[in-house]
Motif scaffolding. Sequence first.
Motif, PDB file in Angstrom:
ATOM      1  N   ALA B 198       0.834  -1.205   0.000  1.00  0.00           N
ATOM      2  CA  ALA B 198       0.000   0.000   0.000  1.00  0.00           C
ATOM      3  C   ALA B 198       0.867   1.254   0.000  1.00  0.00           C
ATOM      4  O   ALA B 198       0.567   2.228  -0.694  1.00  0.00           O
ATOM      5  CB  ALA B 198      -0.931  -0.001   1.208  1.00  0.00           C
ATOM      6  N   ILE B 199       1.949   1.224   0.785  1.00  0.00           N
ATOM      7  CA  ILE B 199       2.818   2.406   0.834  1.00  0.00           C
ATOM      8  C   ILE B 199       3.375   2.705  -0.553  1.00  0.00           C
ATOM      9  O   ILE B 199       3.487   3.854  -0.979  1.00  0.00           O
ATOM     10  CB  ILE B 199       3.972   2.205   1.843  1.00  0.00           C
ATOM     11  N   ALA B 200       3.693   1.624  -1.287  1.00  0.00           N
ATOM     12  CA  ALA B 200       4.285   1.825  -2.604  1.00  0.00           C
ATOM     13  C   ALA B 200       3.273   2.363  -3.605  1.00  0.00           C
ATOM     14  O   ALA B 200       3.586   3.242  -4.403  1.00  0.00           O
ATOM     15  CB  ALA B 200       4.888   0.520  -3.105  1.00  0.00           C
ATOM     16  N   PHE B 201       2.049   1.844  -3.554  1.00  0.00           N
ATOM     17  CA  PHE B 201       1.130   2.146  -4.653  1.00  0.00           C
ATOM     18  C   PHE B 201       0.056   3.178  -4.323  1.00  0.00           C
ATOM     19  O   PHE B 201      -0.415   3.883  -5.212  1.00  0.00           O
ATOM     20  CB  PHE B 201       0.462   0.861  -5.155  1.00  0.00           C
ATOM     21  N   ALA B 202      -0.321   3.274  -3.055  1.00  0.00           N
ATOM     22  CA  ALA B 202      -1.448   4.155  -2.733  1.00  0.00           C
ATOM     23  C   ALA B 202      -1.196   5.617  -3.120  1.00  0.00           C
ATOM     24  O   ALA B 202      -2.081   6.242  -3.697  1.00  0.00           O
ATOM     25  CB  ALA B 202      -1.798   4.038  -1.254  1.00  0.00           C
ATOM     26  N   PRO B 203      -0.007   6.185  -2.830  1.00  0.00           N
ATOM     27  CA  PRO B 203       0.183   7.580  -3.221  1.00  0.00           C
ATOM     28  C   PRO B 203       0.051   7.788  -4.728  1.00  0.00           C
ATOM     29  O   PRO B 203      -0.517   8.792  -5.173  1.00  0.00           O
ATOM     30  CB  PRO B 203       1.610   7.889  -2.751  1.00  0.00           C
ATOM     31  N   LEU B 204       0.534   6.824  -5.516  1.00  0.00           N
ATOM     32  CA  LEU B 204       0.407   6.940  -6.967  1.00  0.00           C
ATOM     33  C   LEU B 204      -1.060   6.926  -7.374  1.00  0.00           C
ATOM     34  O   LEU B 204      -1.511   7.738  -8.193  1.00  0.00           O
ATOM     35  CB  LEU B 204       1.147   5.790  -7.654  1.00  0.00           C
TER      36      LEU B 204
END
Lengths: 211, 216
Positions: B198-204
């Motif tokens: 989630a940390i990797a993809f959520a901001p994107l």
Amino acid sequence: MTVQTASVSLLEVHALTFLRHDLPVFAPQSFSLCAGELVWVEGANGSGKTTLLRVLAGLLHVGTGTLYWRGKALERDDSAGEILYIGHQLGLKADLTARENLRVAAGLHGSRPAMEPSQALRELGLRGYEDEPVRRLSAGQKKRVALARLLLLPAALWLLDEPYANLDRVGTTLVNRILGTHAAAGGAALVTTHTAPDADDGRWRRIRLGA
Amino acid sequence: MLRRELLLAWRRRGDIAMPVLYAVLVTVLFPFALGPEDTLLQRIAGGIVLVTVLLAMLLTLDAMFTSDIEDGSLEQLVLSPQPLALLLGMKILAHWLTSALPLIVIAPLLAAMLHLPGPVIPVLLLALLLATPLLSLLGAILVALTAGTRRSGMLLALMLLPLCMPAVIFAAGAVAAAQQGLPWLAPISWLAAILVLAIAFAPLACAGALRIALDA
């Protein structure tokens, strides 16, 4: 296109429209904006002035047509930071003070500010209001805080939506002076407004948007 | 950006206390409703604290982007030369720090009120530490998606609750396992794995969703 024009023209617009529900909001616009030029976008309410500015700023997708930035097809990565947009919503945090707001803007822009936030605020006649939360400022003063960003951030092209709204006569002359200095320094600006800006200044050009 | 968010949150200290008070009150309701039986409360304590904290966070999610959209700050964020996903990541981090962290701090108190055995409390805290950022991240995506619509609060809750089911299952699983003296590392690792994703993809995803929300 010759190299020479490419070096001078900041922004070129070819047959630009914006489509809302597949209908163009304004008739195709073609113009170019050179360094040192100020353009006044004129048009009735709802004629698409704000939309045009938002498309140019990159907030809205280009419907049809092409944009060139410094002679090359516009890539948002290239122009980011060089185009400054100030819209109806000023982008100020009501809970932060004027100075803090400007500091945030400078931080977001990521470059060294051209001047201290307090100096920019002084230029806009807000001496003594630097540490006042923006919530407590009047509409005109808020506008001035937002416009102080123009002095703070080094950008070539300014897109100003109704910069004169809410400003008193002193503020209006102030904006005209800032725009003049910006143009003299090789910047350009696209300004929407209902009242004619400083007509004596020969740098102004007019674009009319029909509904 | 992180400084700005934290400064903003500090200017509205009262808002931080709200979800905490809410969580305390909800937890107090359970013994009243179910009767003050030690064994029963002990059994459900972990679950109650988890769900209460998640619901309290849900209250705060709604406001994550609304003020920025209303005052035009979001436009400036989108136009800034910094990567939007990074800026939003900072915003989400600030949201977690101001809304979830206070809840986690009082969670031991809540757990103690429900007679959760002392040795289980560290596991509960660990589970919360992993589950709450997950909720912040997932919530941020949904808030970004519903940003354009008015009165999105209820819609947000309806969409988010099913999505945070896995987090609740793994977190509750860990607490229950610890309570029975079983190894609790596996569910915690699952939580951690989901969180990393989630940390990797959520901001994107957030950045994409907000761009769409503005482009209308």
